[in-house]
Motif scaffolding. Sequence first.
Motif, short mmCIF file in Angstrom:
data_model
loop_
_atom_site.label_atom_id
_atom_site.label_comp_id
_atom_site.label_asym_id
_atom_site.label_seq_id
_atom_site.Cartn_x
_atom_site.Cartn_y
_atom_site.Cartn_z
N ILE A 1 -50.96 -22.89 -25.14
CA ILE A 1 -52.09 -23.31 -25.98
C ILE A 1 -52.86 -22.10 -26.49
O ILE A 1 -53.19 -22.01 -27.68
CB ILE A 1 -53.03 -24.25 -25.20
CG1 ILE A 1 -52.34 -25.59 -24.92
CG2 ILE A 1 -54.33 -24.48 -25.97
CD1 ILE A 1 -53.13 -26.50 -24.01
N GLN B 1 -50.82 -20.30 -29.18
CA GLN B 1 -50.79 -21.02 -30.45
C GLN B 1 -52.16 -21.01 -31.14
O GLN B 1 -52.25 -20.96 -32.36
CB GLN B 1 -50.33 -22.46 -30.21
CG GLN B 1 -48.88 -22.57 -29.77
CD GLN B 1 -48.49 -23.98 -29.37
OE1 GLN B 1 -49.34 -24.83 -29.09
NE2 GLN B 1 -47.19 -24.24 -29.30
N THR B 2 -53.21 -21.04 -30.34
CA THR B 2 -54.56 -21.07 -30.89
C THR B 2 -54.96 -19.73 -31.48
O THR B 2 -55.79 -19.66 -32.38
CB THR B 2 -55.57 -21.48 -29.80
OG1 THR B 2 -55.22 -22.78 -29.30
CG2 THR B 2 -57.00 -21.54 -30.34
N SER B 3 -54.36 -18.65 -30.98
CA SER B 3 -54.77 -17.31 -31.43
C SER B 3 -54.60 -17.15 -32.94
O SER B 3 -55.44 -16.53 -33.59
CB SER B 3 -53.97 -16.24 -30.68
OG SER B 3 -52.58 -16.33 -30.97
N ASP C 1 -56.82 -25.26 -41.27
CA ASP C 1 -57.11 -25.19 -39.84
C ASP C 1 -58.25 -24.20 -39.58
O ASP C 1 -59.12 -24.44 -38.74
CB ASP C 1 -55.87 -24.74 -39.06
CG ASP C 1 -54.87 -25.88 -38.86
OD1 ASP C 1 -55.23 -27.03 -39.14
OD2 ASP C 1 -53.75 -25.61 -38.41
N ALA D 1 -61.76 -25.16 -38.01
CA ALA D 1 -62.21 -24.55 -36.76
C ALA D 1 -63.63 -24.04 -36.90
O ALA D 1 -64.48 -24.23 -36.00
CB ALA D 1 -61.28 -23.42 -36.35
N ALA E 1 -61.35 -23.64 -32.83
CA ALA E 1 -59.92 -23.30 -32.86
C ALA E 1 -59.21 -23.90 -31.66
O ALA E 1 -58.09 -24.44 -31.78
CB ALA E 1 -59.73 -21.78 -32.89
N PHE E 2 -59.84 -23.83 -30.47
CA PHE E 2 -59.21 -24.40 -29.28
C PHE E 2 -59.18 -25.92 -29.34
O PHE E 2 -58.24 -26.54 -28.82
CB PHE E 2 -59.93 -23.92 -28.02
CG PHE E 2 -59.37 -22.65 -27.46
CD1 PHE E 2 -58.25 -22.66 -26.65
CD2 PHE E 2 -59.93 -21.43 -27.80
CE1 PHE E 2 -57.69 -21.50 -26.15
CE2 PHE E 2 -59.39 -20.24 -27.31
CZ PHE E 2 -58.27 -20.28 -26.48
N GLY F 1 -56.15 -26.54 -31.43
CA GLY F 1 -54.95 -26.17 -30.68
C GLY F 1 -54.63 -27.15 -29.57
O GLY F 1 -53.47 -27.55 -29.38
#
Length: 339
Positions: free
Chosen positions: A53, A56-58, A272, A276, A298-299, A302
């Motif tokens: 997670i 991918q969120t980065s 996205d 975010a 963002a998280f 994600g």
Amino acid sequence: MASIDTAPKYAKQPIDRNDLIQKFAALAGLVLLVIAFSLANGAFHTMSNAVTIALQTSTIAFIGLGATLTIITAGIDLSLGSVLALAGVVSALSAQVGIPVPIAMLIGVLTGAVCGLFNGLVVTRLKLPPFIATLGMMMIARGVALQITGARPVSGLPESFGTLGGGSLFRIVEMAPNGFPKVIFPGIPYPVILMAILAVAVAVMLRKTSFGRHLYAIGSNEEAARLSGVKVDRVKTGAYILSGAMAGIAGIVLMSRLVTGQPNEGVAYELDAIAAAVIGGTSLAGGVGTISGTIIGAFIIGILRNGLNMNGVSFFIQMIIIGLVIIATVWIDQLRNRK
């Protein structure tokens, strides 16, 4: 003398109660998502999935940082996904012809910054709305990425090109009795470490430097900022350069993970990023926004994607759900602005 007399008003940003409420509401939503998906699927709260997670969120976070800067100025950057792709393939092509990987990646970041400079000049010199200027760059960057690669992936890259995107710190692996490696601790991925460093750096820049305070001033009231001595065009251009550079960083990290240059990557990533930022409390009207809020947003995106995937929800339904989340968040932002 006007700049001396009025500059102190931007020395500190007032703490808005509604902004704090929205940020803590986003944090509460993040916690509720984690709890819900953990109950729905026992594999969700494992260490390996947590690392997945974060990794991918980065990518969302990198371009979300750039989106936050432009939105604070009451602008927007729709070119982030395409600039990500262009910067990534330029970096990959540079490495392919023998340029050392660190320099090739720096070239990718500079490519993103140049695209941001173009956006900033079109907005400030040609006086085009940011929506139109960055929409044009979205098409230009994607077209250039496809043209220079022949619409094909850039392969045959050196092994070291994949270190930034695929490496991790404190990774522990041991050999199992069957002779295969067993991962004891997956480590902290380099993109996640880079995300944390950049988030702290941009947050400090926003709150502790005159450039950051001027971004808020322009978003709150551009004409008042101009009369106070703020070099509005220069600051706005700087925001778009940083936004492009963040897209460039996202591009080299993503292509490093894939160990190929993909000209079709990054489609709709800007949505996205904007989502975010807005979920985290950044106002589309400008003048309001925090980096911590953007990281939370963002998280949320994600974790939402990861949890829905693990529970077998189709990609098309995921698009519908995330679209509804974006609409609801912007609606809340509009209500806040009316008040």
